[in-house]
Design an enzyme around this catalytic site. Structure first.
Site, PDB file in Angstrom:
ATOM      1  CE1 TYR A   1       9.323  36.294 -25.008  1.00 35.60           C
ATOM      2  CE2 TYR A   1      10.337  38.327 -24.402  1.00 35.60           C
ATOM      3  CZ  TYR A   1       9.206  37.544 -24.728  1.00 35.60           C
ATOM      4  OH  TYR A   1       7.816  38.084 -24.433  1.00 35.60           O
ATOM      5  CG  HIS A   2      15.025  40.033 -25.861  1.00 32.76           C
ATOM      6  ND1 HIS A   2      15.970  39.159 -25.377  1.00 32.76           N
ATOM      7  CD2 HIS A   2      14.368  40.501 -24.663  1.00 32.76           C
ATOM      8  CE1 HIS A   2      15.882  39.066 -23.941  1.00 32.76           C
ATOM      9  NE2 HIS A   2      14.809  39.787 -23.545  1.00 32.76           N
TER      10      HIS A   2
ATOM     11  CE  LYS B   1      11.958  52.733 -27.949  1.00 37.78           C
ATOM     12  NZ  LYS B   1      10.212  52.425 -27.862  1.00 37.78           N
TER      13      LYS B   1
ATOM     14  CG  ASP C   1      11.177  51.066 -24.493  1.00 44.60           C
ATOM     15  OD1 ASP C   1      11.820  49.937 -24.351  1.00 44.60           O
ATOM     16  OD2 ASP C   1      10.311  51.321 -24.931  1.00 44.60           O
TER      17      ASP C   1
END
Lengths: 717, 329
Positions: A233-234, A593, A597
């Site tokens: 998914y990632h 960033k 996260d």
């Protein structure tokens, strides 16, 4: 009987309808590099070894169960968690009452990275992207009133997997449920963290040992538990196409199997408990084929380990609709996107599914948006009759052709990885990461120039966009609440016992012993997530990421497509060149960033494309505090900072960065923000001095142009 | 941009991080007005320079330069030294832009208050060295940094360029998969003051030791640049922080020996000369390309050479004679 149709006649007819052009001119090259013709026939399937199997039987191309959804539909499993354990618990109980079947817990980023809520590094992250868990007491509240012997619980946890799994097992035992009864899945897929998501804590080697220890513990004590969810998914969300997702996910899986076998386990003791997790995007038929291809490939790849249990080579998977495909613009369109992706996942034969809420490009799901998402699945199950037949698209010429193409192309990459020496080595070499990022940069370029259409973003965009739905916001008081609870637990526990348990963890990390076993004991002794993580960090160290960035991919995709696009790139290069001529240097931007996260696809695409447009682009390390980002901006003397936020920390982190810059006399360095930021927060951020905000789906050309406007106004008088 | 040289001079001497950063921007600027101020600033600061250890580090991509500097620099700050790192990243020849990602690989050092890391784009200058690295190094010295590390990608002529501005030139290598020497050039061996085989960790230790032997042999074939110093070869693991103290000992030893023999002074004098000559060359080039007459005829003459109408030698003569016939020899 009618005469069998003749293909040549069809070509003739098609050519006529195309006014003389060959139907071959309609062939579309998919992002995976697969040539998709406008018609498939039986002739396309000749000689394919991927065709002609039955569901429930090897190689499982058509599904792992014999009757598939006709016997039992997939499990509706919605991923959720936010704020405090109590708030999440209430949310879970409401959803279970409304027809959800399994639980899937989202933890906040502080927990993922092994920090307690009182750690100053994580002040912007508490309870934001998931629920904040510091100790077994939080865990008990999280599952209060939920029968753990009956409910299957999935937990997305990779970095701090030992404290969290330890606390869950301990909480269950304290509520009277033995670990042998526990049912569910832990993600525990650390390899992909190094590839894309970056929520690891330790370096790869000790992390792989943790994975093996968990597998060993569960195979002995938790027969119903899935010890790993190998996640593509990632990888997809980071920008990989379907072939890359398949290849890298399976390669991760093979690496785990090897690690477990090397640690002395028999393949049949753990392989049946391996599960997968795929991401499903908007390429409708491609992702149906992807799930079929992945099952075929997994079966074939597992044969090298000579399993005797048929379940050892059977791929079972959870799926989630793509968060990346959701748009902030015209957000109700997301309901339709999610529905189509859910169709794709279920036609592909997933075992469980999460459907995203339409508001997730902007904020956390509310009760209302979560209901729509859940009902999307219930409606497909109950109203469409698509569950009556196993693998309904099996035998479709096109689907079978795509399945075969994905198998072949993914196998090539799998072979390449084997040549490097396996996935750990491949990750070390940087190969998978570069491929994913290249794919991401190309996709962004296709979107920016409109060859990949996203309705509401680059086509049929609304003139006047008004967000009219309710927004769920996690108040900063969650952090204070957690800090209070930490104080309380530390003052009431048996300190000597806690410290002894922590010392046992450090000792186990140094040498022998099962780490999960000692983590369970420490959880019972009221040790916190941060303490248990630190006890291992003493031995393992904390992993430092290296960031690579592709260059040239954005501009080459852009100009390859058409000459008009090339002009756009040229226009930007002239502007940056002019800036250099007028001010003595190129526009220089720091992309950063802040917070915990780790989703860095966005900043990498920005960095890579801005450099292609003629900017000098500084990239900061991951997980910066505003203080650290300010130091870097000042030292590198950039013109402007671009802060990316996807985890709801923007309201504290961005203003803090602006303040830090001002406090050090560098107020002239502007700050712009990008990512998942609800429009209702825009005014707040502008008030705090943020110069521009770029929501999800902003074309690079738009953000680059705005940044240049700002800089030209400031520096070219 | 600030116009008063004293703003820059005072800020650098006070080791104000912000002003130092801005002063580096000033000297890197391509504007003549900035360069005029920069020259003043450098002249004023020159008496305050010369006390730092100037260290150049090169290595092929993948040799682990950034990881080495991260570990090595962190160790030095632990010993109480203030460390400046000047990293040079290649600019794209097509877009002119660059990706300056060094700090992502120097996560700890990047946030260390004792350290100052400044990545600079190579901006088209030859060999992966920024045009103004020398000046930047002096600024950091004047700001009181004890160790200045210049990192460069081992491409083109960057090694010799960097070697010509530092006291100690370290070549970082890794062991190959086989037994070949990993892409080391003879020119690099000639200017190396030490070769460090990195990544001597895990199952790589034996290979690293083997590589060490091979580099030692290779070094024997090259005449040492100093009668008092034979470049040593050592292994280290930046990842596991093994061998870093030893590397620092070698650098200190080198400085001691070279200072005692007077070679360090000699070297710095030579470097000052080569700096001057570099600037002369750069000045001449600027003068040439900024000459109005040249700007006018250059495209025409270039086209004639391209189409074969004119020999390159003749064309060059014509162009240079525009600046003054007495320049011809």
């Amino acid at each position: 009987m009618a005469q069998k149709p003749n293909y040549n006649e069809w070509v003739e007819m098609a050519t006529k309808q195309m006014k003389g052009k060959s139907p071959d001119s309609l062939t579309w090259k998919s992002p995976e590099g697969i040539d998709v013709k406008c018609l498939y026939t039986a002739a396309d399937l000749e000689g394919m070894d991927t065709v002609g199997s039955l569901p429930g039987m090897a190689p499982y191309t058509r599904g792992p169960m014999a009757t598939m959804y006709a016997g039992r539909p997939w499990t509706i499993r919605q991923y959720a968690g936010f704020s405090t354990a109590a708030a999440s618990n209430a949310f879970y109980r409401r959803n279970l009452a409304a027809g959800q079947k399994g639980l899937s817990v989202a933890f906040d980023l502080a927990t993922h990275r092994g920090y307690d809520s009182d750690n100053p590094r994580v002040s912007g992250d508490i309870g934001k992207a998931g629920v904040a868990i510091d100790s077994i007491e939080d865990m008990k509240i999280l599952f209060d009133g939920i029968p753990l012997d009956k409910m299957s619980v999935s937990m997305t946890m990779n970095g701090a997997v030992l404290p969290i799994l330890g606390m869950w097992i301990a909480a269950a035992e304290e509520s009277g449920v033995g670990k042998e009864k526990l049912n569910g899945t832990i993600q525990n897929d650390i390899l992909k963290e190094y590839l894309t998501r970056n929520t690891y804590i330790y370096p790869p080697a000790p992390s792989m040992r943790i994975v093996s220890d968990i597998m060993a513990y569960a195979s002995k004590n938790m027969p119903r538990y899935n010890t790993i969810s190998i996640s593509g998914y990632h990888i997809m969300e980071a920008g990989a196409d379907s072939v890359l997702q398949t290849a890298f996910t399976l390669a991760d899986g093979i690496e785990y199997v090897r690690a477990a076998i090397e640690s002395g386990m028999d393949v049949d003791t753990f392989a049946p408990r391996l599960s997968f997790f795929f991401g499903i995007g908007m390429n409708f038929f491609m992702d149906i084929a992807m799930l079929r291809a992945a099952r075929f490939l997994w079966h074939r790849s597992m044969q090298q380990f000579k399993p005797t249990n048929i379940k050892s080579s059977m791929l079972r998977t959870h799926c989630q609709t793509s968060g990346w495909s959701l748009t902030e613009q015209d957000p109700y369109n997301n309901i339709i996107r999610t529905t189509l992706e859910a169709m794709s996942a279920t036609l592909g034969g997933t075992q469980s599914l999460h459907t995203n809420s339409y508001d997730e490009a902007v904020c956390l799901p509310t009760d209302f948006s979560a209901r729509i998402a859940r009902n999307t699945q219930i409606i497909i199950q109950e109203e469409t009759h698509t569950c009556k037949v196993a693998d309904p698209l099996g035998g479709s010429y096109y689907i079978e052709y795509l399945t075969n193409q994905i198998v072949e192309k993914a196998q090539e990459i799998l072979d390449e990885i084997e040549e490097i020496g396996g996935m750990s080595k491949a990750i070390e070499s940087g190969m998978p990461k570069m491929r994913i990022e290249e794919s991401a940069a190309r996709r962004q370029a296709r979107i920016d120039q409109g060859s990949d259409v996203i309705v509401g973003v680059n086509k049929h965009r609304l003139e006047d966009e008004k967000l009219d739905f309710e927004i769920l916001e996690v108040p900063d008081s969650v952090r204070l609440e957690q800090i209070e609870r930490l104080k309380e637990i530390k003052s009431t526990r048996n300190e000597a016992e806690t410290q002894a348990c922590l010392a046992a963890i450090t000792k186990a990390a140094e040498g022998e012993g099962n780490l999960l076993e000692v983590a369970v004991a420490a959880a019972k002794a009221r040790a916190t997530v941060g303490e248990i993580s630190d006890a291992m960090e003493k031995v393992f160290g904390r992993y430092v990421a290296t960031t690579q960035c592709v260059s040239g991919a954005y501009s080459s995709e852009y100009s390859e497509a058409n000459p008009e696009s090339a002009n756009v790139i040229e226009g930007f290069r002239k502007r940056t060149e002019n800036f250099l001529a007028k001010t003595g240097r190129r526009p220089r931007i720091l992309v950063t960033k802040m917070g915990q996260d780790g989703h860095d696809r966005g900043i990498k695409v920005v960095a890579s494309s801005f450099a292609d447009l003629g900017f000098d682009v500084d990239i900061s390390p991951m997980f910066q505090t505003p203080d650290e980002a300010a130091k870097m901006a000042i030292e590198n003397d950039v013109h402007i900072v671009g802060a990316s936020s996807l985890a709801a920390g923007h309201k504290s982190l961005v203003p803090e960065l602006i303040e830090k810059l001002k406090a050090q006399g560098a107020g002239e360095i502007g700050v712009v923000a990008g990512g998942v930021i609800p429009p209702s927060d825009y005014d707040y951020l502008y008030d705090k001095g943020c110069k521009a905000i770029f929501g999800p789906g902003t074309p690079i050309t738009t953000s680059a142009s705005k940044v240049l406007d700002l800089l030209e106004a400031q520096y070219i008088k | 941009m600030y116009k008063d040289p004293s703003y820059f001079i005072q800020g650098v001497l006070d080791n104000n991080r912000l002003t130092l950063a801005r002063t580096i921007t000033l000297v890197e600027s391509t504007l003549m007005t900035h360069q005029d101020i920069a020259k003043n600033v450098i002249s004023e600061l020159l008496p305050h320079t010369g006390k730092a250890v100037r260290l150049g580090i090169t290595g092929v991509p993948g040799a682990g330069k950034s990881t080495f500097i991260e570990s090595f620099g962190t160790m030095l700050t632990g010993l109480g030294y203030r460390v400046a790192v000047l990293a040079i990243d290649p600019s794209s020849t097509r877009s002119g832009g660059s990706i300056l990602g060094d700090k992502t690989r120097m996560e700890k050092l990047a946030v260390n208050e004792m350290a100052f890391i400044r990545p600079s784009p190579s901006s088209g200058s030859l060999g992966g060295v920024a045009r103004k690295t020398r000046e930047t190094m002096l600024l950091c010295e004047a700001a009181g940094f004890d160790v200045i590390i210049v990192e460069t990608v081992g491409v083109g002529q960057s090694e010799t360029t960097v070697a010509s501005m530092v006291d100690f030139f370290m070549v970082l290598q890794i062991s190959g998969a086989g037994d070949e020497l990993q892409g080391i050039k003879k020119g690099v061996l000639e200017v190396a003051d030490a070769i460090v085989v990195n990544k001597a960790d895990g199952d790589n230790v034996t290979r690293a030791k083997l590589a060490k032997k091979q580099y030692e042999t290779a070094l024997h074939l090259v005449a040492p640049s100093s009668p008092n110093w034979s470049p040593p070869v050592m292994t280290c693991s930046a990842l596991e922080q093994v061998g870093l103290k030893e590397a620092w000992e070698i650098i200190k030893q080198h400085k001691k020996i070279m200072s005692a023999s007077g070679e360090l002074d000699e070297k710095r004098k030579e470097q000052a000369m080569s700096w001057m000559l570099f600037l002369v060359k750069e000045g001449l080039e600027n003068w040439f390309y900024n000459n109005e007459e040249i700007k006018k005829v250059l495209p025409t003459i270039s086209a004639e050479v391209e189409s074969g109408q004119k020999a390159p030698t003749r064309a060059a003569d014509e162009l240079v004679s525009i600046l003054g016939s007495d320049l011809l020899f």
